[in-house]
Design a protein around this motif. Structure first.
Motif: not given
Length: 704
Positions: A661-679
């Motif tokens: 569950v953590f691995v499946v949810g990690f990539f959406p979390q990482l994408t969201g975190y990246t978008m939050k910090r950059t955009v």
């Protein structure tokens, strides 16, 4: 009696109301008087039960109903079979399909009347005793609320007119036993014992539930007698001619029903291998021990088989299984009791053993003997447990019989009362246990000499371990636990000690014991095997009016042949033609006296010799003291593997399932975190610039 029939709902309702009053208002208002609503509710139910019993007894007719029972069961006297409908409880489906219906109501017949009188009558005296025994306890109101709830559940069990009502009470007493055994919830042993009782009973109850499902599957109803006795609309009557009422493709269920039901009976009535919860149940307060062992819960399995006899008597394999398990349990538990030093556990294993007798009785087609022993056992076992409570009250809770002796000097009244209970349990001639136990032994002898020998040996052991306890605790030099008096070697020292102690035998505790002692002395007269100024086999004649007993007799006669069925076991033998056989009584009485004599020689006449004998037989003695390591075997083969499996599953859940569950949810979390910090930074000019750049990219992509 008609009032009781018309208002039968009051019998379970009054203890329930008492429980509600004690539970809701006890802590703040009633406090030390929290027993009063329970006394009132259970006492009123006891009066109604006894009125019902006496009313039905008054309707008995003379003569033998043998020919009517065997040939014309539909002619069962309607005065002895009443269905009282309270309300529609569960209705599912429709008349065009499989319709399930279970009402809330009562079936009142002689068997119900006897069971209600035992449950409510003896239960009432236990609640009276409890008021003195539990005085000053924290949670006093809670204890009595549980008692009321327990009696409510047990009355539902024995009164219900269908299996769902029975199962309601069945599970209710299981819940209440958990609450009462674990009453001292701050004590680890009590918590573990409560959980053990609850879990072990779940095993049996699972089988019982499957049996109920199969009964509905086969017969299309869970009602005992449907619209009434003789209508053949209930499964107890249908089972006498299953070929007519059960569809051919569902006949297979009939072979499994008795085995599923007996699994439930073995769990609730503590038969091997599901007996292990009952000795540990002694961690609850002593009145709880008396309530569970004597008057209510553990007799439920015997009652259920007696009530549903037509489902069992047609299956020889089921009857043989019940006989083997019952006789083995009787002997097995009796041997364990030989070396127990805890007063209450001696009587706990005794209960397991005596229940084995009752199961043998129903298995050898003698349900009257089973109910007879159930009644007498209720009196003397309640007396023994409550007498043990008086001993605990006097010794500060001490239960180890090796730490006390000669208590007759300190507890003279209890000494007499305990002696009466011990004599009854041992089967001393003319006391209640003598008549009922030897009736079972005699019935077993007609079916199997092996059964007869096993039960006779068990009787010898019962007399021995019972009087081992009595002689060790009440006879000999006075020894009080160190917390009280230390060791006293003279009558004068005992008298001086007692004069400085508070009253160890208050009337509120002793008076119920006196009533129970009277029952232990004289309850055997209710089914005397010979005429002595009262009708012979009076209990049997009364129970023969129960449709359950009459139908079981008819079905047994059709399966085994009328000439092979001892109709006396169902209470309907032709008494004018019966011959009284005194030899079984002589043998039973001699065995009881022999057991008492051996106990006297080893535990009073020469205690040193008894201790030396235990050392000489070190191997068997150690095995018995450790209860044959059954708990350890359970732990090694069942508990430990289940715990290991649970640990493995917990690890898999935490590290594998949660990891995926953590691995499946990690990539959406990482994408969201990246978008939050950059955009998504909150700067409008940045948003505008990003929009322009993206628009430019799109235009170039489209038109390039």
């Amino acid at each position: 009696m008609q009032f009781v029939i018309d208002h039968s709902y009051l019998i379970p309702l009054l203890p329930l109301l008492g429980a509600l009053v004690a539970g809701l208002f006890g802590a703040k208002y009633l406090k030390g008087a929290s027993h009063l609503p329970i006394w009132a509710g259970v006492g009123a139910s006891a009066v109604m039960a006894i009125v019902l019993l006496l009313g039905m007894i008054g309707q008995l007719h003379g003569g033998s109903p043998l020919e009517h029972v065997v040939d014309h069961v539909s002619l069962v006297d309607p005065h002895f079979a009443h269905i009282s409908h309270w309300f529609d409880w569960i209705v599912a489906g429709d008349d065009n399909g499989a319709k399930f219906s279970a009402s809330a109501g009562a079936f009142l017949d002689p068997l119900t009347a006897v069971m209600l009188s035992v449950v409510c009558g003896i239960g009432f005296f236990i609640t009276v005793f409890a008021a003195g025994y539990m005085k000053g306890e924290t949670g006093y109101f809670r204890f009595f609320a549980y008692l009321g709830l327990f009696i409510f559940a047990m009355t539902c069990l024995v009164m219900g007119d269908n299996l769902i009502m029975l199962y309601l009470g069945w599970e209710g007493v299981g819940l209440c036993s958990y609450l009462l055994i674990g009453y001292y919830y701050d004590k680890p042993a009590a918590r573990e014992a409560a959980k053990k009782a609850f879990i072990v009973n779940r095993i049996g109850d699972f089988g019982f539930a499957i049996g109920i499902f199969l009964i509905f599957y086969a017969f299309g109803t869970v009602s005992y007698f449907g619209n009434g006795v003789g209508t053949h609309s209930g499964f107890i009557e249908m089972a006498t001619n299953a070929a007519q009422y059960v569809q051919p493709d569902r006949q297979w269920a009939l072979a499994w029903i008795p085995f599923c039901l007996m699994l439930g009976a073995f769990g609730k009535s503590a038969q091997f291998p599901l007996y292990v919860w009952l000795p540990d149940a002694m961690e609850g307060p002593t009145p709880v021990s008396a309530l569970i062992h004597a008057a209510t819960m553990v007799t439920a399995g015997v009652y259920m088989i007696a009530r549903l006899g037509t489902l069992f008597v047609g299956h020889p394999a089921a009857m043989i299984t019940i006989a083997v398990i019952g006789s083995f349990t009787a002997l097995f538990a009796a041997t364990i009791a030989l070396k127990q030093n805890d007063l209450k556990k001696v009587f706990a294993y005794s209960t397991v053993s005596q229940l084995g007798y009752m199961f043998v009785a129903v298995a050898v087609l003698s349900p009257v003997a089973a109910v007879f022993h159930l009644v007498t056992h209720a009196f003397f076992k309640a007396l023994l447990f409550l007498s043990s409570g008086v001993v605990m009250h006097a010794t500060g809770g001490e239960l180890d019989l090796t730490k006390m002796s000669g208590l007759k000097r300190v507890l003279p009244k209890t000494n007499i009362l305990m002696l009466i209970g011990c004599l009854a349990l041992a089967g001393f001639p003319l006391l209640a246990g003598f008549w009922s136990k030897d009736e079972i032994v005699s019935a077993a002898s007609t079916k199997s000499l092996v059964l007869w020998a096993v039960l006779l040996l068990t009787s010898l052991l019962t007399a021995y371990y019972t009087f081992r306890l009595y002689f060790r605790v009440f006879q000999g030099p006075l020894v009080m636990p160190s917390a009280h008096a230390g060791h006293h070697d003279s009558e004068q020292a005992a008298s001086e000690q007692h004069s400085h102690e508070h009253n160890h035998e208050p009337a509120v505790m002793i008076l119920p014991l006196v009533v129970l002692a009277i029952g232990a002395l004289f309850a055997g007269v209710i089914n005397l095997p010979f005429k002595a100024g009262i009708p012979a086999d009076a209990l049997g004649e009364f129970l023969s009016k129960s449709p359950s007993f009459a139908l079981s007799l008819q079905h047994a006669a059709s399966v085994y042949g009328a000439e092979n069925v001892a109709t006396a076991g169902f209470g309907v033998a032709g008494k004018e033609e019966a011959t009284f056989n005194v030899m079984p009584l002589v043998i039973g009485g001699a065995v009881a006296l022999l057991g008492i004599g051996i106990a006297y020689a080893l535990h009073l006449g020469n205690r040193k010799k008894g201790d030396e004998l235990a050392v000489q037989l070190a191997g068997p003695s150690r095995a018995i003291e450790n209860k044959y390591w059954v708990d350890e075997i359970y732990n090694a083969l069942i508990v430990a593997p289940l715990r290991f499996g649970g640990t493995v599953l917990s690890w898999l859940d935490r590290f594998v399932v949660d990891g995926v569950v953590f691995v499946v949810g990690f990539f959406p979390q990482l994408t969201g975190y990246t978008m939050k910090r950059t955009v998504q930074r909150g700067f409008l000019q940045g948003y505008a610039l990003s929009m322009l750049l993206c628009t430019a990219v799109i235009l170039i992509w489209v038109f390039a």
